[in-house]
Enzyme design. Structure first.
Site, PDB file in Angstrom:
ATOM      1  N   ARG A  32       0.863  -1.175   0.000  1.00  0.00           N
ATOM      2  CA  ARG A  32       0.000   0.000   0.000  1.00  0.00           C
ATOM      3  C   ARG A  32       0.902   1.229   0.000  1.00  0.00           C
ATOM      4  O   ARG A  32       2.103   1.127   0.095  1.00  0.00           O
ATOM      5  CB  ARG A  32      -1.022   0.006   1.160  1.00  0.00           C
ATOM      6  N   GLY A  33       0.259   2.404  -0.130  1.00  0.00           N
ATOM      7  CA  GLY A  33       1.051   3.632  -0.261  1.00  0.00           C
ATOM      8  C   GLY A  33       1.169   3.951  -1.749  1.00  0.00           C
ATOM      9  O   GLY A  33       1.521   3.072  -2.550  1.00  0.00           O
ATOM     10  N   ALA A  34       0.879   5.211  -2.096  1.00  0.00           N
ATOM     11  CA  ALA A  34       0.727   5.560  -3.507  1.00  0.00           C
ATOM     12  C   ALA A  34       1.925   5.167  -4.389  1.00  0.00           C
ATOM     13  O   ALA A  34       1.748   4.479  -5.414  1.00  0.00           O
ATOM     14  CB  ALA A  34       0.422   7.055  -3.626  1.00  0.00           C
ATOM     15  N   ARG A  43      -7.428  -0.041  -6.624  1.00  0.00           N
ATOM     16  CA  ARG A  43      -7.554   1.064  -5.671  1.00  0.00           C
ATOM     17  C   ARG A  43      -7.833   2.339  -6.479  1.00  0.00           C
ATOM     18  O   ARG A  43      -7.079   2.652  -7.397  1.00  0.00           O
ATOM     19  CB  ARG A  43      -6.248   1.259  -4.856  1.00  0.00           C
ATOM     20  N   GLN A  84      -1.960   2.462  10.016  1.00  0.00           N
ATOM     21  CA  GLN A  84      -0.673   2.501   9.287  1.00  0.00           C
ATOM     22  C   GLN A  84       0.374   3.294  10.071  1.00  0.00           C
ATOM     23  O   GLN A  84       1.567   3.037   9.942  1.00  0.00           O
ATOM     24  CB  GLN A  84      -0.846   3.142   7.908  1.00  0.00           C
ATOM     25  N   ASP A  99      -1.825  10.930  -1.797  1.00  0.00           N
ATOM     26  CA  ASP A  99      -2.188   9.870  -2.741  1.00  0.00           C
ATOM     27  C   ASP A  99      -2.553  10.440  -4.097  1.00  0.00           C
ATOM     28  O   ASP A  99      -2.389   9.783  -5.118  1.00  0.00           O
ATOM     29  CB  ASP A  99      -3.337   9.044  -2.157  1.00  0.00           C
TER      30      ASP A  99
HETATM   31  O1  MRU Z   1      -4.506   3.272   2.107  1.00  0.00           O
HETATM   32  P1  MRU Z   1      -3.005   3.360   2.007  1.00  0.00           P
HETATM   33  O2  MRU Z   1      -2.290   2.809   3.185  1.00  0.00           O
HETATM   34  O3  MRU Z   1      -2.485   2.877   0.692  1.00  0.00           O
HETATM   35  O4  MRU Z   1      -2.803   4.927   2.081  1.00  0.00           O
HETATM   36  C1  MRU Z   1      -1.843   5.597   1.436  1.00  0.00           C
HETATM   37  C2  MRU Z   1      -0.921   6.211   2.364  1.00  0.00           C
HETATM   38  O5  MRU Z   1      -0.038   5.543   2.825  1.00  0.00           O
HETATM   39  C3  MRU Z   1      -1.026   7.586   2.758  1.00  0.00           C
HETATM   40  O6  MRU Z   1      -2.196   8.233   2.510  1.00  0.00           O
HETATM   41  C4  MRU Z   1       0.236   8.335   2.432  1.00  0.00           C
HETATM   42  O7  MRU Z   1       0.278   9.461   3.191  1.00  0.00           O
HETATM   43  C5  MRU Z   1       0.434   8.667   0.976  1.00  0.00           C
HETATM   44  S1  MRU Z   1       1.423   7.496   0.161  1.00  0.00           S
HETATM   45  C6  MRU Z   1       3.075   8.002   0.479  1.00  0.00           C
END
Ligand code: MRU
Length: 363
Positions: free
Chosen positions: A54-56, A91, A204, A245
């Site tokens: 996960r994470g953009a 996603r 997270q 994101d």
């Molecule tokens: O739902 P996730 O865990 O994929 O969410 C994304 C994130 O980790 C955050 O929103 C983050 O701040 C941006 S991605 C570096």
């Protein structure tokens, strides 16, 4: 960054067998360190949708490796297009996913059907991973002076930084976005302390950011999500640093649910609120944050909490058994609440002029 004292990345191909793409299964951190091997596009799709990764930035790169695994299965155009369409469904909010898939498909289909497509698919995924590492490092270099300046004013007292969710190396390939300036400041010997929002419902912050910071030896405290405003009123937060994101052309920032409330509290208290993001998380095709699709996830993520009982991960019910719940995964912080965007090309105002100043190719 360091994992049990050794440099590590969040995704890699197995040395000697690039047909095996390895990820850290983030669903079981920090309690277990499980490496999962992806061998086909189906497993890559599931890993993104079910948040093993996960994470953009990581979602984008994992999708690129997913396209490579798809090409190993078949290099027919209809198969590759169907694979990209399936990966796109995983996603909806993080724009890195869509950027990566568009670019991969374009590069792969330039080649005639056959092994050339597989080679280009792997090269493209590897290049995206390397670029992500470089961008995150540059974000750190551009963000470092912000922390240095606060550090100079505070003398030997630690700079207190608040962060939300996990915008660390686990959300990227290395360094992270919001954490990158923090890691470089720590390396430079600036005394730091990080307030880590737990980030319900999936925690997270409590599970991943706290783990990352602990692995680098950075002092931190996990706080309940509602604590940030109080800390800011008490003068206990010098800087808020979060990731994104999807950020629109006008500088509106979609990030993990709860970010907007921190931005409001920061504005009310005069606390600088910076968003660290690579250009792959900017969507120049959208003009306003209200146009960003906001993911809604399974309400059970809100109704249940997950933790370690000493030998295994357990899920416990937090609400009356028959209470419904709603689970918005992201919110949008309007550009007017953002002090600045820290990108790989430097810091800019959260505005169309600011973004286009750094990225004139989107004019
Ligand atoms: O739902 P996730 O865990 O994929 O969410 C994304 C994130 O980790 C955050 O929103 C983050 O701040 C941006 S991605 C570096």
């Amino acid at each position: 960054m360091l994992l049990h004292g050794k440099p590590h990345r969040s995704i890699w191909t197995e040395p000697g067998d690039p047909a095996r793409v390895c990820i850290i299964d983030q669903r079981v951190l920090p309690f277990e360190l499980a490496v999962e091997t992806l061998t086909n596009v189906e497993s890559a799709t599931r890993a993104i949708a079910d948040m093993h990764v996960r994470g953009a930035p990581l979602i984008g790169v994992a999708a690129a490796y997913g396209m490579y695994l798809a090409a190993l299965e078949s290099t027919r155009e209809d198969f590759l297009r169907a694979a990209a369409a399936r990966l796109k469904q995983t996603r909806p909010t993080a724009v890195d996913l869509f950027h990566a898939l568009t670019l991969c498909l374009k590069s792969i289909l330039k080649m005639p059907e056959g092994p050339g497509r597989v080679r280009v698919a792997l090269e493209t995924a590897d290049r995206m991973a390397e670029e992500s590492v470089q961008h995150c490092r540059q974000i750190g270099e551009h963000g470092l002076p912000l922390i240095e300046n606060i550090g100079k004013q505070k003398g030997s007292l630690p700079v207190n930084i608040l962060t939300h969710c996990n915008a660390g190396w686990l959300a990227c390939i290395d360094y992270g976005t919001a954490t990158s300036p923090i890691y470089l400041a720590h390396e430079a010997g600036i005394p730091l302390h990080v307030w880590v929002d737990e980030t319900r419902p999936r925690n997270q912050g409590a599970r991943l950011t706290a783990f990352e910071l602990g692995q680098q030896g950075i002092p931190h405290s996990v706080i309940a999500d509602n604590t940030g405003g109080h800390l800011m009123q008490q003068g206990l937060v010098d800087l808020v640093l979060v990731g994104s994101d999807r950020t629109t052309r006008n500088g509106d920032v979609a990030n993990k649910i709860g970010t907007y409330l921190k931005a409001l509290a920061a504005a009310d208290n005069g606390t600088p609120f910076y968003v660290a993001l690579p250009s792959t998380s900017i969507d120049p095709s959208l003009r306003h944050g209200r146009d960003i699709p906001i993911e809604q996830r399974d309400p059970d993520e809100v109704r249940y909490a997950e933790g370690w009982d000493g030998s295994k991960i357990q899920k416990v019910l937090m609400t009356p058994a028959d209470s419904p719940a709603v689970n918005y995964a992201f919110d949008v912080t309007p550009a007017r609440l953002v002090t600045g965007l820290i990108t790989e090309r430097g810091i800019c105002q959260a505005s169309e002029a600011g973004i286009l100043g750094l990225f004139p190719e989107w004019r």
